[in-house]
Design a protein around this motif. Structure first.
Motif, PDB file in Angstrom:
ATOM      1  N   LEU A   8      11.416 -37.067 -34.645  1.00 42.21           N
ATOM      2  CA  LEU A   8      12.275 -38.242 -34.584  1.00 42.21           C
ATOM      3  C   LEU A   8      13.655 -37.914 -35.151  1.00 42.21           C
ATOM      4  CD1 LEU A   8       9.629 -40.781 -35.934  1.00 42.21           C
ATOM      5  CD2 LEU A   8      10.227 -40.358 -33.554  1.00 42.21           C
ATOM      6  N   LYS A   9      14.642 -38.707 -34.757  1.00 42.69           N
ATOM      7  CA  LYS A   9      16.008 -38.522 -35.233  1.00 42.69           C
ATOM      8  C   LYS A   9      16.643 -39.898 -35.394  1.00 42.69           C
ATOM      9  CE  LYS A   9      19.833 -35.417 -34.434  1.00 42.69           C
ATOM     10  NZ  LYS A   9      20.359 -34.367 -33.569  1.00 42.69           N
ATOM     11  N   CYS A  10      17.346 -40.103 -36.521  1.00 43.39           N
ATOM     12  CA  CYS A  10      17.994 -41.393 -36.754  1.00 43.39           C
ATOM     13  C   CYS A  10      19.456 -41.343 -36.317  1.00 43.39           C
ATOM     14  CB  CYS A  10      17.894 -41.795 -38.226  1.00 43.39           C
ATOM     15  SG  CYS A  10      19.080 -40.970 -39.302  1.00 43.39           S
TER      16      CYS A  10
ATOM     17  N   HIS B 279       9.551 -51.142 -37.578  1.00 42.25           N
ATOM     18  CA  HIS B 279       8.769 -50.544 -38.655  1.00 42.25           C
ATOM     19  C   HIS B 279       8.844 -49.025 -38.697  1.00 42.25           C
ATOM     20  CE1 HIS B 279       7.168 -54.378 -39.816  1.00 42.25           C
ATOM     21  NE2 HIS B 279       6.674 -54.591 -38.616  1.00 42.25           N
ATOM     22  N   VAL B 280       9.621 -48.420 -37.816  1.00 43.52           N
ATOM     23  CA  VAL B 280       9.819 -46.975 -37.855  1.00 43.52           C
ATOM     24  C   VAL B 280      11.190 -46.749 -38.466  1.00 43.52           C
ATOM     25  CG1 VAL B 280       9.972 -44.848 -36.524  1.00 43.52           C
ATOM     26  CG2 VAL B 280       8.406 -46.641 -35.789  1.00 43.52           C
ATOM     27  N   ALA B 281      11.231 -46.071 -39.613  1.00 41.99           N
ATOM     28  CA  ALA B 281      12.492 -45.866 -40.322  1.00 41.99           C
ATOM     29  C   ALA B 281      12.665 -44.399 -40.681  1.00 41.99           C
ATOM     30  CB  ALA B 281      12.532 -46.720 -41.588  1.00 41.99           C
ATOM     31  N   CYS B 282      13.919 -43.999 -40.824  1.00 42.88           N
ATOM     32  CA  CYS B 282      14.252 -42.618 -41.187  1.00 42.88           C
ATOM     33  C   CYS B 282      13.681 -42.301 -42.562  1.00 42.88           C
ATOM     34  CB  CYS B 282      15.766 -42.432 -41.179  1.00 42.88           C
ATOM     35  SG  CYS B 282      16.290 -40.808 -41.733  1.00 42.88           S
TER      36      CYS B 282
ATOM     37  N   VAL C 246      15.938 -45.381 -34.943  1.00 42.60           N
ATOM     38  CA  VAL C 246      15.259 -44.089 -34.799  1.00 42.60           C
ATOM     39  C   VAL C 246      14.848 -43.890 -33.352  1.00 42.60           C
ATOM     40  CG1 VAL C 246      13.201 -42.786 -35.490  1.00 42.60           C
ATOM     41  CG2 VAL C 246      14.422 -44.160 -37.172  1.00 42.60           C
ATOM     42  N   LYS C 247      15.073 -42.705 -32.854  1.00 39.74           N
ATOM     43  CA  LYS C 247      14.708 -42.354 -31.481  1.00 39.74           C
ATOM     44  C   LYS C 247      13.839 -41.101 -31.495  1.00 39.74           C
ATOM     45  CE  LYS C 247      17.830 -45.180 -29.445  1.00 39.74           C
ATOM     46  NZ  LYS C 247      17.745 -46.360 -30.228  1.00 39.74           N
TER      47      LYS C 247
ATOM     48  N   GLY D  36      21.648 -38.739 -37.736  1.00 39.97           N
ATOM     49  CA  GLY D  36      21.385 -37.341 -37.389  1.00 39.97           C
ATOM     50  C   GLY D  36      20.282 -36.687 -38.197  1.00 39.97           C
ATOM     51  N   HIS D  37      19.587 -37.452 -39.049  1.00 37.47           N
ATOM     52  CA  HIS D  37      18.482 -36.887 -39.822  1.00 37.47           C
ATOM     53  C   HIS D  37      17.277 -36.683 -38.912  1.00 37.47           C
ATOM     54  CE1 HIS D  37      20.649 -39.291 -43.059  1.00 37.47           C
ATOM     55  NE2 HIS D  37      20.881 -38.017 -43.335  1.00 37.47           N
ATOM     56  N   SER D  38      16.661 -35.516 -38.975  1.00 37.54           N
ATOM     57  CA  SER D  38      15.472 -35.220 -38.171  1.00 37.54           C
ATOM     58  C   SER D  38      14.238 -35.205 -39.066  1.00 37.54           C
ATOM     59  CB  SER D  38      15.620 -33.857 -37.500  1.00 37.54           C
ATOM     60  OG  SER D  38      16.693 -33.882 -36.602  1.00 37.54           O
TER      61      SER D  38
END
Length: 146
Positions: free
Chosen positions: A6-8, A32-35, A43-44, A11-13
């Protein structure tokens, strides 16, 4: 179970496991999906390479891990490990009594000190509504008692 890279938006992976692809979609839609680094809910899924073995022999032999399971795999995990070590060394673990201890300190019934522990969602919400400063931690306790 399925693992996604995942990546926010910052740019955090990071990687995370989900029960299924549809479970990920439901959790993401609900916010509910967070970095794991900055907490952003934007987040993608990141581009991922499939795990493919080169031969039948390779499929039979377990892959040797690149790192021990207990070692942090990326900077985000390293930061969380350092935070956990700091919290454990500099505060008291109060377990399931966290809400009661935090409230007692806030009211002045007991001396203030750094604490951490576990609270149900409704307990944490009540503390916040009462103006008691609390924050979730991104890790579980190493031990269940002092």
């Amino acid at each position: 179970m399925i693992q996604y890279s995942l990546k926010c938006e910052q740019g955090h992976s990071f990687d995370s496991w989900f029960q299924s692809a549809s479970a990920f979609d439901k959790l993401q839609a609900a916010g509910h999906v967070a970095c794991a680094v900055c907490g952003s809910a934007d987040v993608k899924k990141a581009l991922m390479a499939p795990r493919v073995t080169a031969s039948d022999k390779a499929a039979e032999e377990p892959a040797s891990p690149q790192q021990p399971l207990s070692a942090p795999a990326n900077p985000a995990e390293q930061a969380i490990a350092e935070m956990k070590a700091h919290v454990e060394a500099n505060s008291d673990y109060v377990g399931g009594d966290f809400a009661q201890e935090a409230r007692a300190m806030h009211l002045g019934d007991v001396p203030e000190r750094s604490i951490w522990g576990e609270a149900r969602g409704d307990e944490a919400k009540a503390l916040i509504e009462e103006g008691i400063p609390v924050a979730p931690l991104p890790f579980t306790p190493t031990r269940k008692s002092n």
